[in-house]
Design a protein around this motif. Structure first.
Motif, PDB file in Angstrom:
ATOM      1  N   MET A   1      -2.596  -4.058 -25.027  1.00  0.00           N
ATOM      2  CA  MET A   1      -2.866  -5.460 -24.640  1.00  0.00           C
ATOM      3  C   MET A   1      -2.435  -5.710 -23.184  1.00  0.00           C
ATOM      4  SD  MET A   1      -1.732  -7.532 -28.051  1.00  0.00           S
ATOM      5  CE  MET A   1      -2.481  -9.085 -27.663  1.00  0.00           C
ATOM      6  N   ARG A   2      -1.271  -5.158 -22.837  1.00  0.00           N
ATOM      7  CA  ARG A   2      -0.741  -5.393 -21.478  1.00  0.00           C
ATOM      8  C   ARG A   2      -1.649  -4.771 -20.435  1.00  0.00           C
ATOM      9  NH1 ARG A   2       4.129  -2.977 -22.100  1.00  0.00           N
ATOM     10  NH2 ARG A   2       5.129  -4.704 -23.119  1.00  0.00           N
ATOM     11  N   GLN A   3      -2.067  -3.540 -20.737  1.00  0.00           N
ATOM     12  CA  GLN A   3      -2.848  -2.798 -19.749  1.00  0.00           C
ATOM     13  C   GLN A   3      -4.199  -3.451 -19.471  1.00  0.00           C
ATOM     14  OE1 GLN A   3      -2.897   1.110 -21.551  1.00  0.00           O
ATOM     15  NE2 GLN A   3      -0.731   1.400 -21.068  1.00  0.00           N
ATOM     16  N   THR A   4      -4.756  -4.065 -20.422  1.00  0.00           N
ATOM     17  CA  THR A   4      -6.078  -4.666 -20.212  1.00  0.00           C
ATOM     18  C   THR A   4      -5.989  -6.176 -19.963  1.00  0.00           C
ATOM     19  OG1 THR A   4      -6.206  -4.763 -22.600  1.00  0.00           O
ATOM     20  CG2 THR A   4      -7.419  -2.974 -21.539  1.00  0.00           C
ATOM     21  N   SER A   5      -4.854  -6.601 -19.465  1.00  0.00           N
ATOM     22  CA  SER A   5      -4.690  -8.053 -19.198  1.00  0.00           C
ATOM     23  C   SER A   5      -4.512  -8.326 -17.699  1.00  0.00           C
ATOM     24  CB  SER A   5      -3.454  -8.574 -19.935  1.00  0.00           C
ATOM     25  OG  SER A   5      -3.668  -8.466 -21.297  1.00  0.00           O
ATOM     26  N   ARG A   6      -4.819  -9.555 -17.368  1.00  0.00           N
ATOM     27  CA  ARG A   6      -4.556 -10.004 -15.989  1.00  0.00           C
ATOM     28  C   ARG A   6      -3.122 -10.538 -15.921  1.00  0.00           C
ATOM     29  NH1 ARG A   6      -9.435 -14.180 -15.622  1.00  0.00           N
ATOM     30  NH2 ARG A   6      -8.306 -14.756 -17.488  1.00  0.00           N
ATOM     31  N   GLU A   7      -2.714 -10.745 -14.674  1.00  0.00           N
ATOM     32  CA  GLU A   7      -1.353 -11.246 -14.433  1.00  0.00           C
ATOM     33  C   GLU A   7      -1.142 -12.582 -15.107  1.00  0.00           C
ATOM     34  OE1 GLU A   7       2.359 -10.572 -12.908  1.00  0.00           O
ATOM     35  OE2 GLU A   7       0.667  -9.165 -12.882  1.00  0.00           O
ATOM     36  N   SER A   8      -2.229 -13.399 -15.064  1.00  0.00           N
ATOM     37  CA  SER A   8      -2.106 -14.763 -15.586  1.00  0.00           C
ATOM     38  C   SER A   8      -2.207 -14.829 -17.123  1.00  0.00           C
ATOM     39  CB  SER A   8      -3.217 -15.642 -14.982  1.00  0.00           C
ATOM     40  OG  SER A   8      -4.462 -15.043 -15.230  1.00  0.00           O
ATOM     41  N   ASP A   9      -2.581 -13.746 -17.732  1.00  0.00           N
ATOM     42  CA  ASP A   9      -2.696 -13.760 -19.209  1.00  0.00           C
ATOM     43  C   ASP A   9      -1.305 -13.704 -19.823  1.00  0.00           C
ATOM     44  OD1 ASP A   9      -5.319 -13.626 -18.581  1.00  0.00           O
ATOM     45  OD2 ASP A   9      -5.567 -11.492 -19.130  1.00  0.00           O
ATOM     46  N   LEU A  10      -1.109 -14.485 -20.859  1.00  0.00           N
ATOM     47  CA  LEU A  10       0.203 -14.516 -21.503  1.00  0.00           C
ATOM     48  C   LEU A  10       0.085 -13.785 -22.850  1.00  0.00           C
ATOM     49  CD1 LEU A  10       1.010 -18.282 -20.783  1.00  0.00           C
ATOM     50  CD2 LEU A  10       1.732 -16.302 -19.468  1.00  0.00           C
TER      51      LEU A  10
ATOM     52  N   ILE B   1      -0.300 -12.800 -30.116  1.00  0.00           N
ATOM     53  CA  ILE B   1      -1.207 -13.850 -29.624  1.00  0.00           C
ATOM     54  C   ILE B   1      -1.333 -13.693 -28.118  1.00  0.00           C
ATOM     55  CG2 ILE B   1      -1.466 -16.353 -29.194  1.00  0.00           C
ATOM     56  CD1 ILE B   1      -0.300 -16.877 -31.914  1.00  0.00           C
ATOM     57  N   ALA B   2      -2.560 -13.777 -27.638  1.00  0.00           N
ATOM     58  CA  ALA B   2      -2.795 -13.771 -26.191  1.00  0.00           C
ATOM     59  C   ALA B   2      -3.361 -15.136 -25.792  1.00  0.00           C
ATOM     60  CB  ALA B   2      -3.767 -12.662 -25.830  1.00  0.00           C
ATOM     61  N   ILE B   3      -2.694 -15.772 -24.799  1.00  0.00           N
ATOM     62  CA  ILE B   3      -3.190 -17.051 -24.248  1.00  0.00           C
ATOM     63  C   ILE B   3      -3.829 -16.672 -22.921  1.00  0.00           C
ATOM     64  CG2 ILE B   3      -2.562 -19.402 -23.530  1.00  0.00           C
ATOM     65  CD1 ILE B   3      -1.708 -18.889 -26.388  1.00  0.00           C
ATOM     66  N   ILE B   4      -5.129 -16.861 -22.823  1.00  0.00           N
ATOM     67  CA  ILE B   4      -5.802 -16.390 -21.605  1.00  0.00           C
ATOM     68  C   ILE B   4      -6.515 -17.577 -20.936  1.00  0.00           C
ATOM     69  CG2 ILE B   4      -7.460 -14.746 -20.678  1.00  0.00           C
ATOM     70  CD1 ILE B   4      -6.985 -13.068 -23.211  1.00  0.00           C
ATOM     71  N   PRO B   5      -6.001 -17.993 -19.757  1.00  0.00           N
ATOM     72  CA  PRO B   5      -6.594 -19.136 -19.063  1.00  0.00           C
ATOM     73  C   PRO B   5      -7.982 -18.794 -18.538  1.00  0.00           C
ATOM     74  CG  PRO B   5      -4.411 -18.603 -18.194  1.00  0.00           C
ATOM     75  CD  PRO B   5      -4.831 -17.468 -19.058  1.00  0.00           C
ATOM     76  N   ASN B   6      -8.796 -19.876 -18.431  1.00  0.00           N
ATOM     77  CA  ASN B   6     -10.137 -19.780 -17.849  1.00  0.00           C
ATOM     78  C   ASN B   6     -10.983 -18.670 -18.513  1.00  0.00           C
ATOM     79  OD1 ASN B   6     -12.101 -20.691 -16.109  1.00  0.00           O
ATOM     80  ND2 ASN B   6     -11.432 -19.395 -14.394  1.00  0.00           N
TER      81      ASN B   6
END
Ligand code: GTP
Length: 661
Positions: A565-574, A584-589
């Motif tokens: 999950m971490r590797q395929t996430s952006r900085e802004s993704d929680l 749970i992943a909270i992903i803005p925009n």
């Protein structure tokens, strides 16, 4: 002359005092005595001068009246001589007057005329008989005229050896004009009056003689008879002629005054006050009264009196100035004395205060030479007062101290130049003690100004701050230690904070963080009008892994999913571990399709990558549910609930799949 001396205080304060002062009372009494004596002398001198001037004037008036009286008497005697000459020629024979001289052929009238002409003053000569009837006249006129009976009676009674001289008023005169009549009388052997010869000097003629006299303006000269009737006068005052010029009593009082003091003044008939000289002509019932006008006489005296008074006033003024300047000098002296007393008292107080102070009190001149230090210097640094007075204060500093001192002096001079005068400056520097120790002192310094406004030295206080600096150093050290500890504590705290917000095992955010973050993210998404994706994951049949391979193997699986999950996430993704094997992943925009795609990626990667644990291959899948803000919920709870429902939908639908609301 007033000598001056300088009284110098130990601190170099100099006060000038006039010496040999004469006390004010002495000056005032001396001046008062001098001016009183001078005033008395002045009054005496003026009074004396006044009397002298009047006396002299009176004397000169008396002289002049005497001269004029003698002159008149001479004229009368000259006339008498002619009368006697005529009388000597006349012989009365049987009552007839006969000229016994050689020129018998001449008439008596001719004789009278010839003889009368020898005396210029004679207006007329008359020969009269025992009845005072004119028997011959020089003019040949008025023969037979008689003298007034009372005059005739007077002639008969006259027994004098000299001529008879009378004043005959106009109404009693044969000519009808006032005159002086001089007569010589004949008598028989028995002494019977037989007649005589007379000469007449008319008053008009006498007045002309008076008019011809050379007298000064405002002087007067008068001829009066023994009844004080005015007969002639210069300046002429015809209105008063033949009237009484003054009473006999006045005349006598004038004479008395003159006899007593040599001064006699009275108001003349023209209203002017005059000093009179009166001469009563001998054997003649007339007097000459000569008068000097008093004001004119006193003119010189007045001038001298004014000059002397002005001189006196000038001297008085000068004395006033002398007294005033003396008073000023005395006042200044008193002021200086008072100030000196104050200064001494303040110096004494200062000394007492300074000597008892724990701090070093010092004073230096502009060349930094020590002028004063108190007893504290001995107590604090071990130097006796006599050891430091006169030396350069900078020698008492360490090298660092000298640098600091020079810096402060430069700063002071800069301040003075920019108009900041007299400021108190505080600085610290190391000094040397007598035993070689170095001692830090805190110096408080103010400049001392000379009368020219220039700095002529400095004074102030030096306090031993060695102990304080030691404490300060300890404090700094303690502070440093404290800071270090604080830093450590902060680091620990950060770690703890980190721990508080992260899942210790996976390093992902924990649920606590998620609960706070989802609210913030929804607010941001709402403000920016963009979607927010909530993806919930759950491992399928995870219990089996634990059961089959052990709890550690389960942990490994959890970490593996976290890495995916971490590797395929952006900085802004929680990315959060929500609990147990749920994430749970909270992903803005992020839109629904994008979220779906992301969840698919994670699902596929987990499915495709089996884990090796102790030589065993662990294969595991996941199920996911997705909810999108704002379509599937407006709050965090709603979105998570929705995502959870979708997750269970995936579970119910056979697992290893992604469902979206
Ligand atoms: N190793 C390990 N196991 C955990 C951890 N947290 C929870 N588990 C285990 O996860 C298992 C969850 O099991 P279940 O709720 O029955 O779900 P499941 O077995 O995954 O079955 P489904 O969810 O229905 O597919 C339990 O056996 C828990 O003990 C953990 O931190 N480490």
């Amino acid at each position: 002359m007033i000598n001056e001396s300088k009284v110098a205080s130990k601190e170099g304060i100099q006060v000038t005092l006039p010496q040999n002062r004469i006390p004010l009372l002495k000056v005032l009494s001396s001046l008062a005595a001098i001016f009183t004596l001078l005033g008395i002398w002045l009054v005496f001198e003026l009074r004396n001068g006044y009397d002298q001037v009047l006396k002299q004037a009176n004397y000169r008036a008396a002289q002049r009246s005497q001269i004029l009286g003698q002159s008149l008497r001479t004229q009368i005697l000259a006339s008498d001589y002619v009368l006697r000459d005529v009388a000597s020629r006349i012989e009365i024979i049987d009552g007839v007057f006969v000229d016994t001289a050689l020129n018998r052929d001449k008439t008596l009238s001719t004789l009278l005329k010839e003889k009368g002409d020898t005396v210029p003053n004679f207006f007329s000569m008359v020969l009269f008989d025992r009845d005072c009837k004119f028997i011959a006249t020089a003019s040949g006129q008025n023969i037979g005229t008689r003298s007034k009976p009372e005059l005739c009676e007077a002639r008969k009674k006259f027994k004098g050896s000299g001529p008879m001289v009378v004043y005959v008023p106009g109404n009693k005169s044969a000519s009808g004009r006032a005159a002086l009549v001089i007569s010589r009388h004949f008598s028989d052997v028995k002494g019977q009056f037989l007649g005589g010869v007379l000469g007449v000097i008319e008053l008009e003629q006498m007045q002309r003689w008076f008019d011809s006299l050379d007298i000064a303006a405002y002087d007067s000269v008068s001829l009066v008879d023994n009844s004080q009737l005015l007969l002639a006068r210069k300046p002429a005052m015809p209105f008063y002629f033949e009237k009484q010029m003054m009473t006999e009593a006045d005349m006598n009082s004038l004479s008395d005054k003159y006899a007593k003091s040599g001064i006699a003044t009275t108001i003349d008939i023209d209203g002017l006050e005059r000093l009179f000289g009166i001469y009563k002509i001998e054997d003649v019932p007339f007097a000459i009264v000569y008068g000097f006008e008093k004001l004119a006489i006193l003119k010189q005296w007045r001038k001298r009196a004014i000059e002397l008074s002005i001189g006196y006033c000038i001297l008085l003024l000068l004395a006033g100035f002398v007294v005033r300047s003396h008073i000023t000098v005395l006042r200044q002296h008193n002021e200086i004395s008072k100030n000196n007393a104050l200064l001494r008292s303040s110096e004494a107080n200062f000394r007492m205060l300074a000597e008892n102070m724990a701090d070093i009190v010092w004073q230096i001149n502009s060349f930094f030479k020590v002028k004063y230090t108190n007893a504290a210097d001995e107590r604090v640094r071990g130097y006796f007062n006599s050891e430091v007075i006169g030396i350069d204060i900078r020698e008492q500093f360490t090298e660092l101290g000298q640098e600091i001192f020079q810096r402060e002096i430069d700063k002071r001079l800069q301040l003075e130049k920019s108009g900041n005068k007299g400021l108190a400056m505080n600085f610290e520097l190391p000094m040397r003690c007598k035993d070689g120790r170095e001692m830090w002192v805190e110096i408080s310094s103010v400049p001392i100004y000379g009368e020219d406004g220039e700095i002529e030295g400095y004074q102030g206080v030096a306090r031993d701050i060695s102990l304080r600096r030691l404490h300060e150093e300890k404090l700094i050290q303690a502070n440093q230690e404290m800071e270090n500890r604080l830093l450590e504590a902060t680091e620990e705290k950060t770690e703890l904070q980190e721990l508080a917000l992260h899942d210790a095992m996976t390093g992902l955010y924990n649920r606590r963080f998620l609960d706070a973050a989802i609210v913030r993210e929804i607010t941001l998404s709402e403000r920016e009008k963009r979607p927010l994706a909530v993806i919930m994951l759950d491992l399928d049949h995870f219990k089996n892994v634990n059961d089959q391979f052990g709890h550690s193997a389960g942990d490994l699986v959890l970490k593996a999913l976290a890495d995916i999950m971490r590797q395929t996430s952006r900085e802004s993704d929680l990315i959060c571990r929500y609990g147990g094997e749920e994430f749970i992943a909270i992903i803005p925009n992020m839109s629904a399709s994008q979220a779906f795609e992301r969840a698919e990626i994670w699902r596929r990667q987990l499915e495709e990558n089996s884990l090796n644990y102790g030589g065993n291959e662990i294969k595991i899948t996941l199920s996911a549910g997705i909810a999108i803000y704002p379509d599937h919920g407006k709050s965090g709870e709603e979105l998570i609930l929705c995502a959870d429902e979708m997750l269970y939908k995936s579970k119910r639908s056979g697992r290893n799949r992604v469902s979206i609301a």
